[in-house]
Enzyme design. Sequence first.
Site, PDB file in Angstrom:
ATOM      1  N   GLN A 136      49.183-103.614 -27.042  1.00 19.97           N
ATOM      2  CA  GLN A 136      49.306-102.386 -27.811  1.00 19.97           C
ATOM      3  C   GLN A 136      50.039-101.352 -26.971  1.00 19.97           C
ATOM      4  OE1 GLN A 136      45.317-101.366 -29.368  1.00 19.97           O
ATOM      5  NE2 GLN A 136      46.129-101.828 -31.386  1.00 19.97           N
ATOM      6  N   ASN A 194      50.073-107.500 -33.196  1.00 23.56           N
ATOM      7  CA  ASN A 194      48.999-106.510 -33.145  1.00 23.56           C
ATOM      8  C   ASN A 194      49.404-105.247 -33.895  1.00 23.56           C
ATOM      9  OD1 ASN A 194      46.410-105.991 -32.351  1.00 23.56           O
ATOM     10  ND2 ASN A 194      46.873-105.512 -30.235  1.00 23.56           N
ATOM     11  N   SER A 222      42.025-102.831 -23.943  1.00 22.48           N
ATOM     12  CA  SER A 222      41.691-104.254 -23.790  1.00 22.48           C
ATOM     13  C   SER A 222      42.061-105.029 -25.041  1.00 22.48           C
ATOM     14  CB  SER A 222      40.194-104.407 -23.491  1.00 22.48           C
ATOM     15  OG  SER A 222      39.868-103.804 -22.258  1.00 22.48           O
ATOM     16  N   HIS A 223      42.991-104.495 -25.815  1.00 23.72           N
ATOM     17  CA  HIS A 223      43.353-105.069 -27.103  1.00 23.72           C
ATOM     18  C   HIS A 223      44.507-106.053 -26.945  1.00 23.72           C
ATOM     19  CE1 HIS A 223      41.666-101.001 -28.690  1.00 23.72           C
ATOM     20  NE2 HIS A 223      40.728-101.793 -28.234  1.00 23.72           N
ATOM     21  N   ILE A 224      44.248-107.117 -26.234  1.00 22.79           N
ATOM     22  CA  ILE A 224      45.241-108.162 -26.029  1.00 22.79           C
ATOM     23  C   ILE A 224      45.022-109.245 -27.077  1.00 22.79           C
ATOM     24  CG2 ILE A 224      45.566-107.682 -23.595  1.00 22.79           C
ATOM     25  CD1 ILE A 224      43.627-109.942 -22.990  1.00 22.79           C
TER      26      ILE A 224
END
Length: 588
Positions: free
Chosen positions: A347, A554, A514-516
Amino acid sequence: MAKKLPKTDVVVIGLGWAGSIIANELTDAGLEVIAIERGPWRDTARDFNVASVTDELRYNRSQELMLRTKQNTITIRNDPSQTALPMRSWGSFHPGNGTGGAGNHWAGITFRFQPEEFRLKSHLLERYGADAMPEELTLQDWGTDWEEMEPFYMQFERLAGTSGYAANLNGAKRDGGNPYEGMRSGEYPTPPMKQPYGPTLFAEAARNLGYKAFPVPSSLVSQAYTNSLGVAMGPCSYCGFCTNYGCANYSKASAITTVLPVLVRKDNFSALTNSEVMKVTLDSTGKRATGVVYIDSSGDEWEQPADLVIVTAFTFENVRLMLLSGVGKPYDPITNTGTTGRNYAYQTANSVQLFFDNKNFNPFIGAGAVGMGIDDYNNDNFDHSGLGFFGGGSIRVTPIGAAPIGYHPTPPSAPTWGSEFKRQVKNNYLSSMSIGCEASSYSTRTNYLSLDPNYKDPLGRPLLRVTFDFSANDLKMAAYCTGKVGEIAKAMNPREYYLRPMKGHWNSAPYQSSHIVGGFVMGADPATSSVNKHLQVWDVPNLFVVGASAFPQNPGYNPTGTVGALAFKAAHAIRNHYLQRPGEMITA
């Protein structure tokens, strides 16, 4: 040689949100489930009690709840021409460790993805045409749609006690919620959280500019709530120790506050903690999983046979386990073939910092997911014609709590130490705020995951290599959307404000999110996806891989609500389809 154990019906790898939900659903179906967790067992009363949980040094600085890099880490580089180097401490993202996983230290923001996100490539081609699509992007449809996803979003929200206000309830449009959300089959389980001053001020300015502000959906319950499993939760107290911390109030939904209290009481469930899964084992054909091999806390190696294997770890470990186990063909960015490691995305974190002379925001009052937002510049909610990019971001003010060690708001011109630094902190601590723009990251051919040829973990296995950089598409989007945030900031009449769009190359040092996602993505075509719409691995029918690793790209939202929905979706498919015809691909 690994010592072989008696066979079980199901083995689940990882006891975060996805693993706990699926384990609970399958034990309800009468199956014997064994879960294997790399980290320790965590419990609210013991680990997150009121006497110790508000420890900024322990949880925020020393990262108590994160995976230790000496256990496992990754190697990183920006493009395939570079030699990747190990990440020695977590900066950009924070993988969790122990039961509850990263859900223990998440913020609690619980958006649903918008309907068009599940068929993003088709949607953009239909609206803008093939000539408008940036050549670097490798967007894909998910293989599912809103009608299939919505009931499972509802299940997750009822489990988590998610607070909010529905703007599209069974087709009836209502003011006060997010006008861009898909149609909901039910109201949020709890009403919106009460808003502090900063979000209220932002919402007023946004509405004056014609935007529709709404309370951010939050899985920090706003009032006492008993969830769908009968677990009681308490209302958020706005303590300010939420993101990177556990919750002493049983207010922030996580696997340990909503699912595991029920799951651990079942005779057909057992959990192994501090145990590292080495690989998923396959039969001689490579088309059937036979179980897993793991090493326990004493260093002993065991083989756990199972009829059904479900991998529900963090994105990185989901993909690495598949690569180590020989599941699927590794992705090759040169030929654009293979699926394991494909479409890794992140992101873009953008913000605007505001400084006032006459405001008092009491920033120590906060919660991970309290706040107000607008979605007018998120995803494809605005016309992208002629802009040269796609995507957008969720614009919001969410004061998480200004803890004393980490929060020192000063203008860029201020020194970073000494008496003047202290004076600036004193003058600005109460009167500054930030507007964030958590924005999309779209997949490209050269952003992918693979095994590192040079570095190994303590058990002798190759580390996962992350090849990632922000694309030109994402950087153009970041600049545009942050400029729109700046217009709102200006309307709030601060003394000064500063735009901070994402620029340049991805840097692993500062925390971003931590939005992997991606690396083992879902879809309808085995040539470009690893799992079908039920999270079932193509050609290995008794293996399911569930998590954000399934996202083909994403959008500008936090992923956890969608991870939870996918977990319920996979469990439903197993219970209602797979168990009727074990060992076969689900075609329904």
